[in-house]
Design an enzyme around this catalytic site. Structure first.
Site, PDB file in Angstrom:
ATOM      1  N   GLU A 292     -58.983  -3.500 -49.366  1.00  0.00           N
ATOM      2  CA  GLU A 292     -59.512  -5.100 -48.828  1.00  0.00           C
ATOM      3  C   GLU A 292     -58.519  -5.984 -48.559  1.00  0.00           C
ATOM      4  OE1 GLU A 292     -62.005  -6.813 -46.388  1.00  0.00           O
ATOM      5  OE2 GLU A 292     -63.124  -5.642 -48.079  1.00  0.00           O
TER       6      GLU A 292
ATOM      7  N   ASP B 213     -57.587  -7.521 -44.307  1.00  0.00           N
ATOM      8  CA  ASP B 213     -57.772  -8.480 -44.330  1.00  0.00           C
ATOM      9  C   ASP B 213     -56.473  -8.953 -43.409  1.00  0.00           C
ATOM     10  OD1 ASP B 213     -60.601  -8.941 -44.639  1.00  0.00           O
ATOM     11  OD2 ASP B 213     -60.504  -9.242 -46.480  1.00  0.00           O
TER      12      ASP B 213
ATOM     13  N   SER C 123     -66.203  -5.319 -43.705  1.00  0.00           N
ATOM     14  CA  SER C 123     -65.008  -6.458 -44.167  1.00  0.00           C
ATOM     15  C   SER C 123     -63.694  -6.058 -42.573  1.00  0.00           C
ATOM     16  CB  SER C 123     -64.428  -5.382 -44.638  1.00  0.00           C
ATOM     17  OG  SER C 123     -65.404  -6.285 -45.948  1.00  0.00           O
TER      18      SER C 123
ATOM     19  N   ASP D  48     -73.802  -8.404 -24.883  1.00  0.00           N
ATOM     20  CA  ASP D  48     -74.898  -8.097 -26.120  1.00  0.00           C
ATOM     21  C   ASP D  48     -74.800  -6.241 -26.719  1.00  0.00           C
ATOM     22  OD1 ASP D  48     -77.790  -8.546 -26.955  1.00  0.00           O
ATOM     23  OD2 ASP D  48     -78.949  -8.227 -25.045  1.00  0.00           O
ATOM     24  N   ILE D  49     -75.135  -6.145 -27.507  1.00  0.00           N
ATOM     25  CA  ILE D  49     -75.404  -4.261 -27.762  1.00  0.00           C
ATOM     26  C   ILE D  49     -76.942  -4.007 -28.284  1.00  0.00           C
ATOM     27  CG2 ILE D  49     -74.611  -3.630 -29.970  1.00  0.00           C
ATOM     28  CD1 ILE D  49     -72.398  -4.167 -28.397  1.00  0.00           C
TER      29      ILE D  49
ATOM     30  N   GLY E 102     -80.347  -9.277 -26.842  1.00  0.00           N
ATOM     31  CA  GLY E 102     -81.431 -11.261 -27.323  1.00  0.00           C
ATOM     32  C   GLY E 102     -80.079 -11.230 -28.112  1.00  0.00           C
TER      33      GLY E 102
END
Length: 568
Positions: free
Chosen positions: A289, A293, A486, A528-529, A547
């Protein structure tokens, strides 16, 4: 049948504890032992409890008003973020509250330590026997059935009548620990071969290889993220680290030498620590992680000064450090303008009072000009990680209206919702005004689907999304492949950090608390997905729609359109 009677008798004794001589009033209680825990027996009277008390803040409503005033593009005060002292005037308890709580502490021979900059959190240690006496309750040992972890808690507690209106909450009392709390929200990390070379990727069109593996160049191509270096040294990007996840500099160098050949591979991060946090550099200490990052902030937010903030195990807040890190940053004169966090928990593992206090801390940092971002979680509608459930499980802190929750997408041409992308509606926090219209439109389109499985009046999340599958990272010198929100949170954090760099260079303020901007002038800057869903709880979850939707939020960012939206 005998065992059932015994358990009920124990629960009855916990709820209706021994009568106290003083005038104590019930302050908080649970209906029963939380799911997943079982009663073991009474706590030893000599066991030391690390107590935390929150005093009632003087003007939380005023803080919220000020936050929206500096965060809403149509406001005359947009971008005029508050100073440290200005924020503290809203949060600091009144003199009457301080006097009342201090007198109570002195009467009980307790010496407390201030835990927050404004003095609204105090800490002290006392034995169970004294805690039972002053809070009119009985503490018991409870075991988490799945992990065997034991903890000392109670099902109710009382406070003196004279502290009503002065003392907000006491911890640890009814807030049970979550063994899965603050887990990194990534799903897997597997070795990857046949890695595409950075030299074969271009940013003017999305390479076909990005359908299978994601690198910084893929994200630059997909979202128009610039490769030109940032120029403003005052612009800071913070990366949270919890759960003994450590960011490895050698792995970062390897990552940059393979995937960002246009910048020095020696580019690195600064380190800040709290709660006895560390950041050891042996290869075996490298965290998936933490590496993810820092590699996808430094690897995307070119030359934005980045700080890894390592939170140790000696936390003071009962939230695994989630509140500690905010209080740590609130102490600073110049906190980072962006903070990305890829850890979380389920909302139902946190009491409402504790959740409200953490959410108010986000409002404080947001009012000072910090954008707070979290990955929404990886369990679809079943919570932070996939689990069995009958009703949908909101994640925390994504339900807090004063931070920005980031979901995940997958695929290219077009992008679709990642099935694991946590999303839904909070059971603790109502729908904020900035997203009321967007949520209403979605619910109307949803109709009766999943009726009764979620709170239709709750704060909806996530707010936005980015790619979240098949990210290539380096861990202990080896290229690996990871999925999860993540991946999405540091990606979007990098976009915001680069926008802030342009704003500061133009003599403008950083964006700060993002959501009022995102749902108004910024909404048109997202792709937009409209396909995919986030299954869980034996359902298909929520479908992505035109939307905003509780799978991918407003969609994925377009950097050029965002520049226009912020007036650059």
């Amino acid at each position: 049948m005998v065992s059932v009677k015994l358990v009920l008798a124990c629960l009855f004794s916990l709820t209706l504890s021994k009568p106290a001589a003083r005038n104590l009033l019930l302050h908080e209680s649970l209906e029963g032992v939380p799911a997943g825990f079982q009663l073991v027996g009474p706590a030893s009277p000599d066991t030391t409890l690390k107590m935390r008390v929150a005093l009632v803040q003087s003007d939380p409503a005023g803080l919220e008003t000020a936050l929206y005033d500096v965060s809403t593009p149509s406001s005359a005060n947009y971008g005029q973020h508050l100073s440290k002292s200005e924020v503290e005037t809203f949060v600091a308890p009144t003199a009457e509250s301080v006097q009342a709580v201090n007198s109570w502490l002195a009467e009980n021979d307790i010496t407390a330590t201030q835990l927050s900059p404004a003095g609204d959190w105090l800490g002290f240690e006392i034995p169970v026997s004294q805690a039972e006496d002053i809070f009119g309750t009985q503490f018991s040992v409870f075991a988490h059935q799945a992990t065997g972890m034991q903890t000392v808690r109670t099902l109710s507690y009382s406070i003196p009548a004279e502290l009503q209106g002065h003392l907000d909450l006491v911890f640890p009392t009814i807030s049970f620990p979550d063994p899965n709390a603050n887990l990194p929200v990534f799903r897997r990390a597997v070795s990857k071969r046949n890695v595409p070379s950075e030299a074969n990727l271009t940013s003017d069109a999305v390479p076909s290889s990005c359908a299978n593996t994601i690198t910084p160049a893929c994200l630059q191509a997909l979202y128009g993220i610039p490769t030109t270096p940032a120029t403003q040294s005052s612009n800071q990007l913070g990366v949270s680290g919890f759960s003994e996840q450590f960011a490895n500099q050698a792995d970062l160098e390897t990552f940059l030498s393979q995937f960002r050949t246009d910048i020095p591979s020696s580019t690195t991060f600064s380190l800040e620590t709290l709660d006895d946090g560390l950041n050891p550099q042996s290869g075996s200490d490298a965290g998936v992680e933490a590496n993810l990052d820092v590699q996808y902030t430094i690897g995307l937010a070119t030359d934005v000064p980045t700080t890894f903030i390592s939170v140790g195990e000696d936390t003071q807040d009962g939230l695994g450090g989630l509140l500690d890190i905010i209080n740590f940053l609130l102490e600073q004169d110049s906190p980072p303008q962006v903070l990305t966090t890829s850890y979380g928990r389920n909302e139902n593992t946190v009491s409402r009072s504790v959740a409200n206090n953490l959410c108010n801390a986000y409002a404080q940092l947001g009012a000072r000009g910090t954008s707070i971002l979290f990955g929404s979680g990886d369990g679809g509608v079943s919570g932070i990680q996939s689990a069995s459930c009958q009703t949908f499980v909101p994640t925390f802190p994504s339900g807090c209206p004063f931070m920005t929750s980031v979901g995940a997408t997958t695929g290219i041409n077009p992008e679709t919702a990642a099935t694991f992308s946590s999303g839904g509606f909070s059971n603790y926090f109502g729908t904020p005004s900035y997203q009321a219209s967007a949520v209403a439109s979605y619910l109307q389109a949803l109709g009766s689907t999943n009726s009764g499985k979620f709170n239709t009046s709750g704060r909806g999340y996530p707010d936005v999304s980015t790619q979240g599958e098949n990210f290539l990272i380096v861990v202990d010198g080896e290229v690996r492949n990871v999925d999860g929100t993540s991946c999405a949170s540091p990606t979007f954090a990098s976009v915001i950090a680069l926008l802030n760099d342009r704003l500061i260079a133009a003599g403008r303020s950083p964006l700060g608390f993002l959501n009022p901007f995102l749902y108004s002038t910024g909404a048109s800057a997202f792709t937009d997905i409209t396909s995919g869903d986030n299954p869980g709880c034996n359902t298909n979850g929520f479908p992505a729609e035109a939307g905003w939707d509780p799978v991918t939020g407003l969609g994925t960012p377009n950097f050029a359109k965002l520049l226009t939206a912020v007036g650059l």
